[in-house]
Design a protein around this motif. Structure first.
Motif: not given
Length: 463
Positions: A26-47
């Motif tokens: 539902f993020a529209g044009r900001a979808a890629r920024a949301v994906l980058t930020a969210g999955l970066s946070a997911s990777g950081a949580a895994a580390l």
């Protein structure tokens, strides 16, 4: 009835990936920024979880369905990172595109920590199903790629599910740790279940003779999705096979699993190298050589058919997992740099002539990746990958080590031809895009080449 305790901290990377998918839709044009930020946070949580003690949840007695140990969390971070890289080289895409990528990443994260057959197979499908849509770019060739991938995946999923059902019937458990009971079960049922499960998962890994879909789909899919198929998707298939063998089959059905995997390994090395030698297109060459690399990855697991191999099953799994991680990093680097200089497809190998002069940054990363896939220095990531496999095979199954070496020597013919074209050929490649993404891919390759212990430590399953 007492409620089961759930360790939400262990599930944090998965929560973040799933939330990223929901928001991106539902993020529209900001979808890629949301994906980058969210999955970066997911990777950081895994580390963060990797740095702490092992956590586990969804317990039945002493067995758990989700285990956040070092290997699982290292792989979860890798799945998240690969997805962010693919998003970065995808250019402007719709919110639905980012949603599907994030869902697939969530499947990979679940797969990394899955420790029972149900969780494992559901995670593999979650990783794969979004790709049915993503590979089918507009046009006839895109539709053919999508349909081919759909049919191959459905066939492999049905085969793997039938194998899992037979193993459950033979052992009475869906937990991988419970498959040790296969040693006391019906031998025919156990052998059939083992062959069907590993065969079904072999489709996901594109191991011969289950490989036919891979070259066609990778060549006709959009380049960023081809990059995802060659890296994250293939890593998912490798992890599924390694987890099933290491945590489940090595104890109760090690000999049967070893025979199946040895056949797949030898066939993959032979077919993949022969197919790559005949290629004149870049993505086709990478696709066929990826089949050969699936064979190198499976070779240590195939050595479980020998007594010496079964004595150190954890060493075989560690060598295979280390190879898988090094390989997908090199593949990601090759495809990211190729995407930076090509618009729609990889084109002919000859089209990359002069790349060193017209796009030196992308050419450098591409050369490091290609030389690494050949197993040569100074791209030491590939060298360490080969050494990890050969070191273990030398003490368990020398004949398989000879097959791996022979395949690697044949691979030099097409990898060095590709490198020569980039360095000395003549062409007019001038497009240069996604500089930060290519730089990040190059930095990751440099890091694992200079400090291979970053990979070797979390992929060690012997501890």
């Amino acid at each position: 009835m007492a409620a089961q305790t759930i360790d939400h901290a262990a599930l944090l990377p998965l929560y973040l990936a799933a939330a990223t998918a929901a928001v991106a839709l539902f993020a529209g044009r900001a979808a890629r920024a949301v994906l980058t930020a969210g999955l970066s946070a997911s990777g950081a949580a895994a580390l963060w979880l990797l740095a702490g003690p092992t956590r586990a949840t969804f317990a039945v007695g002493e067995r758990h369905s989700f285990v956040a140990d070092d290997a699982a969390m290292g792989l979860a971070a890798l799945f998240a990172g690969l997805t962010v890289l693919v998003a970065a080289v995808s250019g402007r895409r719709s919110a639905e595109y980012c949603f599907l990528l994030a869902v697939s990443a969530a499947g990979g994260i679940t797969l990394a920590a899955g420790r029972d057959l149900i969780t494992l197979l559901v995670a593999v499908e979650t990783l794969t199903v979004p790709l049915y849509v993503l590979v089918a770019k507009p046009g006839r060739t895109g539709a053919e790629a999508g349909v081919t991938f759909l049919i191959a995946s459905i066939a492999s999923s049905a085969t793997a599910l039938m194998g899992a059902a037979l193993l459950y019937a033979a052992s009475g458990s869906v937990h991988l740790a419970g498959l040790g009971a296969l040693a006391d079960g019906h031998p025919g049922l156990a052998a059939a279940g083992t062959a069907l499960l590993l065969g079904g998962l072999g489709f996901k890994l594109a191991a011969a003779p289950l490989h036919a879909w891979a070259p066609l789909v990778l060549e006709r899919a959009p380049l960023p999705i081809a990059a995802y198929l060659a890296s994250a998707s293939k890593l998912g298939g490798a992890v599924a096979v390694i987890w099933v063998v290491h945590f489940g089959l090595a104890e109760g059905a090690g000999a049967a699993a070893g025979i199946v995997l040895a056949v797949l390994a030898v066939a993959s090395i032979a077919v993949g190298n022969l197919g790559a030698l005949a290629q004149r297109r870049t993505v086709g060459l990478l696709a066929w050589s990826g089949i050969a690399h699936a064979g190198y990855l499976l070779a240590p697991l195939g050595a479980l058919s020998a007594a010496a191999g079964r004595d150190d099953a954890a060493g075989a799994a560690s060598a295979a997992l280390a190879y898988a991680v090094f390989f997908v990093l090199l593949e990601a680097g090759a495809f990211a740099s190729l995407t930076a200089v090509r618009e729609r497809d990889g084109g002919a190998i000859a089209d990359l002539g002069g790349l060193w002069r017209t796009a030196p940054g992308a050419a450098t990363v591409f050369l490091i990746a290609v030389i690494g896939l050949a197993g040569l220095p100074p791209a030491l990531a590939g060298t360490f990958a080969k050494v990890a496999v050969l070191e273990w095979l030398a003490s368990a199954a020398v004949w398989l080590a000879v097959v791996v070496v022979a395949g690697a020597v044949v691979g030099l013919a097409y990898y060095l031809r590709l490198a020569r074209t980039v360095l000395l050929g003549r062409g007019a490649v001038s497009r240069r895009r996604f500089g930060l993404a290519v730089l990040a891919a190059g930095a990751a390759l440099a890091a694992v080449s200079l400090a291979p212990q970053l990979v070797l430590e979390f992929t060690s399953l012997s501890r």
